[in-house]
Design a protein around this motif. Structure first.
Motif, PDB file in Angstrom:
ATOM      1  N   GLN A  35     -39.015  27.565   7.591  1.00 45.69           N
ATOM      2  CA  GLN A  35     -38.259  26.534   6.879  1.00 45.69           C
ATOM      3  C   GLN A  35     -37.077  27.129   6.124  1.00 45.69           C
ATOM      4  OE1 GLN A  35     -41.424  24.706   4.591  1.00 45.69           O
ATOM      5  NE2 GLN A  35     -41.774  23.145   6.147  1.00 45.69           N
ATOM      6  N   LEU A  36     -37.247  28.316   5.553  1.00 42.38           N
ATOM      7  CA  LEU A  36     -36.133  28.977   4.883  1.00 42.38           C
ATOM      8  C   LEU A  36     -35.017  29.312   5.856  1.00 42.38           C
ATOM      9  CD1 LEU A  36     -37.948  31.358   2.387  1.00 42.38           C
ATOM     10  CD2 LEU A  36     -36.317  29.567   1.790  1.00 42.38           C
ATOM     11  N   ALA A  37     -35.387  29.610   7.087  1.00 43.40           N
ATOM     12  CA  ALA A  37     -34.392  29.910   8.114  1.00 43.40           C
ATOM     13  C   ALA A  37     -33.769  28.640   8.695  1.00 43.40           C
ATOM     14  CB  ALA A  37     -35.028  30.732   9.236  1.00 43.40           C
ATOM     15  N   GLY A  38     -34.320  27.482   8.335  1.00 41.61           N
ATOM     16  CA  GLY A  38     -33.780  26.220   8.828  1.00 41.61           C
ATOM     17  C   GLY A  38     -34.069  25.978  10.296  1.00 41.61           C
ATOM     18  N   LEU A  39     -35.187  26.514  10.790  1.00 38.02           N
ATOM     19  CA  LEU A  39     -35.531  26.378  12.205  1.00 38.02           C
ATOM     20  C   LEU A  39     -36.698  25.414  12.393  1.00 38.02           C
ATOM     21  CD1 LEU A  39     -35.433  30.113  13.379  1.00 38.02           C
ATOM     22  CD2 LEU A  39     -33.682  28.357  13.739  1.00 38.02           C
ATOM     23  N   THR A  40     -36.610  24.608  13.425  1.00 36.79           N
ATOM     24  CA  THR A  40     -37.752  23.805  13.827  1.00 36.79           C
ATOM     25  C   THR A  40     -38.735  24.697  14.579  1.00 36.79           C
ATOM     26  OG1 THR A  40     -36.761  23.216  15.950  1.00 36.79           O
ATOM     27  CG2 THR A  40     -36.280  21.765  14.065  1.00 36.79           C
ATOM     28  N   LYS A  41     -39.918  24.189  14.803  1.00 40.18           N
ATOM     29  CA  LYS A  41     -40.890  24.965  15.575  1.00 40.18           C
ATOM     30  C   LYS A  41     -40.372  25.229  16.981  1.00 40.18           C
ATOM     31  CE  LYS A  41     -44.808  22.999  13.026  1.00 40.18           C
ATOM     32  NZ  LYS A  41     -46.004  22.134  13.112  1.00 40.18           N
ATOM     33  N   ALA A  42     -39.719  24.212  17.552  1.00 35.55           N
ATOM     34  CA  ALA A  42     -39.186  24.371  18.908  1.00 35.55           C
ATOM     35  C   ALA A  42     -38.084  25.416  18.946  1.00 35.55           C
ATOM     36  CB  ALA A  42     -38.672  23.032  19.429  1.00 35.55           C
ATOM     37  N   ALA A  43     -37.214  25.420  17.923  1.00 36.92           N
ATOM     38  CA  ALA A  43     -36.113  26.382  17.893  1.00 36.92           C
ATOM     39  C   ALA A  43     -36.637  27.800  17.739  1.00 36.92           C
ATOM     40  CB  ALA A  43     -35.160  26.043  16.752  1.00 36.92           C
TER      41      ALA A  43
END
Length: 394
Positions: A35-43
């Motif tokens: 979440q800190l990296a701003g990524l979804t699980k898919a990403a």
């Protein structure tokens, strides 16, 4: 165990490489870093080369990641592999436990990033508090054994808190420092890679210490910054157990901030009876609130009519547009820049109980992450490699 020094406030990698196979995996750490990296699980899955279902299984602890996958996750999320190790305190917080200044314009992913950031601020605070005595929490009703209440009327609560904190008549010259002295953790660092303008600010009472997160995106306007800090303080006082998102709560927090910064019975007689830009500028400078806020206060206290206020706003907008009116940088007012965590680390470092490296090791973070949350600039020189072609062109 040596006694921790009391904190006084005026009014490369963290460890040697740890094999991924030796890490007892904590799924909450993966969620936080993602979440800190701003990524979804898919990403994240795409960058690792696994399915989105695999990441979901890792985070739900249905199936832990393989050591080679964990190494790749650490690389993608820019954390040491030991960051994912279980066994150290973790602050549980979700978006429902934080009051966002601009909730409607803040996307779910941005809120998740902000919440993960708040979790890490608490972890940093928790570790520092092992080495330094932070100011005691002085917020009526916050602690379980404190039955005192300030009430749910915003203006009355603001007056009661000023009295409780011993704030005399007149302006509050150092608002952020005043809150920190009372044990409220306040931070103002870039945490979302330029993604914070819509976040603006948020606060939470769901941690062991009350916390206010201010973002540096509005650092060019100290009056806006101070009002936002007072607004979030209002949430801590008025809406400790309430679910966030109610527009009435935002209105109440604004009313609290206005009364806390400019008590009606103190400011009313100072407000001009007509639109007087020079008088308003002087009051703005003295009280640390914007001219527009003073116009609103004038209307609110019955000093001017709604019609006069509308004309005043129009005139003010024009004066700002043509550059006659401007704002001051927050950096010019040290008492409005959070210093609690940085001063705590400095004190521990001076007493020989912490270094940046040892603090990073305890947190399982990289040193640059510790610097960031402490608000320390990275003063290391930047290495720039020049190609032969660039050398020839010169």
């Amino acid at each position: 165990m040596p006694e921790r020094p009391p904190l006084t406030l005026f009014s490369g990698d963290t460890t040697a490489a740890v094999p991924a196979s030796a890490v007892v995996f904590d799924p909450a750490r993966l969620t936080q870093a993602r979440q800190l990296a701003g990524l979804t699980k898919a990403a994240l899955a795409s960058q690792i080369g696994v399915s989105g279902a695999a990441v979901s299984q890792w985070e739900s602890m249905t199936s832990p990641p393989r050591p080679d996958h964990l190494l790749r996750v650490a690389e993608v999320l820019d954390v040491p592999v030991e960051f994912f190790a279980a066994g150290r305190p973790f602050a549980q917080l979700d978006g429902a436990g934080a009051h966002f200044r601009s909730l409607r314009s803040t996307k779910a992913a941005q809120r998740a990033k902000a919440v993960a950031f708040a979790q890490q601020v608490w972890e940093l605070t928790h570790v520092l508090e092992r080495h330094v005595q932070l100011p005691a929490i002085d917020l009526p009703g916050f602690l379980p054994d404190d039955p005192s209440e300030l009430g749910d009327n915003p203006a009355a609560a603001a007056r009661a808190l000023r009295a409780h904190w011993g704030i005399g008549p007149g302006p509050i010259p150092h608002l952020v420092r005043t809150m920190e002295i009372r044990g409220i953790v306040t931070t103002m660092v870039e945490f979302a890679g330029g993604d914070t303008p819509t976040v603006n600010a948020f606060s939470t009472s769901r941690m062991p210490r009350p916390m206010i997160v201010l973002t540096p995106d509005r650092g060019d306007d100290v009056c806006w910054h101070r009002f936002t800090a007072a607004h979030e303080l209002g949430h801590l006082v008025l809406h400790r157990d309430a679910a966030p998102g109610d527009s009435e709560q935002e209105h109440d927090a604004d009313a609290f901030a206005a009364e806390f910064l400019t008590p009606a019975d103190q400011i009313r007689d100072q407000l001009p009876r007509r639109f007087d830009i020079n008088a308003l500028r002087q009051l703005s400078h003295e009280w640390g609130v914007s001219i527009k806020s003073l116009v609103y206060r004038s209307c609110e206290t019955g000093t001017i009519s709604d019609a006069v206020a509308r004309r005043a706003y129009q005139r003010l907008n024009h004066l700002y547009e043509v550059g006659i009116l401007g704002s001051d940088l927050v950096a010019q007012y040290p008492g409005e820049i959070p210093a609690l965590l940085a001063k705590a680390f400095e004190l521990a470092e001076n007493h020989g109980t912490l270094t940046l490296t040892s603090l990073a090791r305890e947190l399982r973070w990289r040193p640059n992450r510790v610097r960031q949350l402490l608000g320390q600039p990275d003063d290391r020189p930047v290495l720039r490699l020049v190609t032969d072609l660039e050398t020839t062109a010169r």
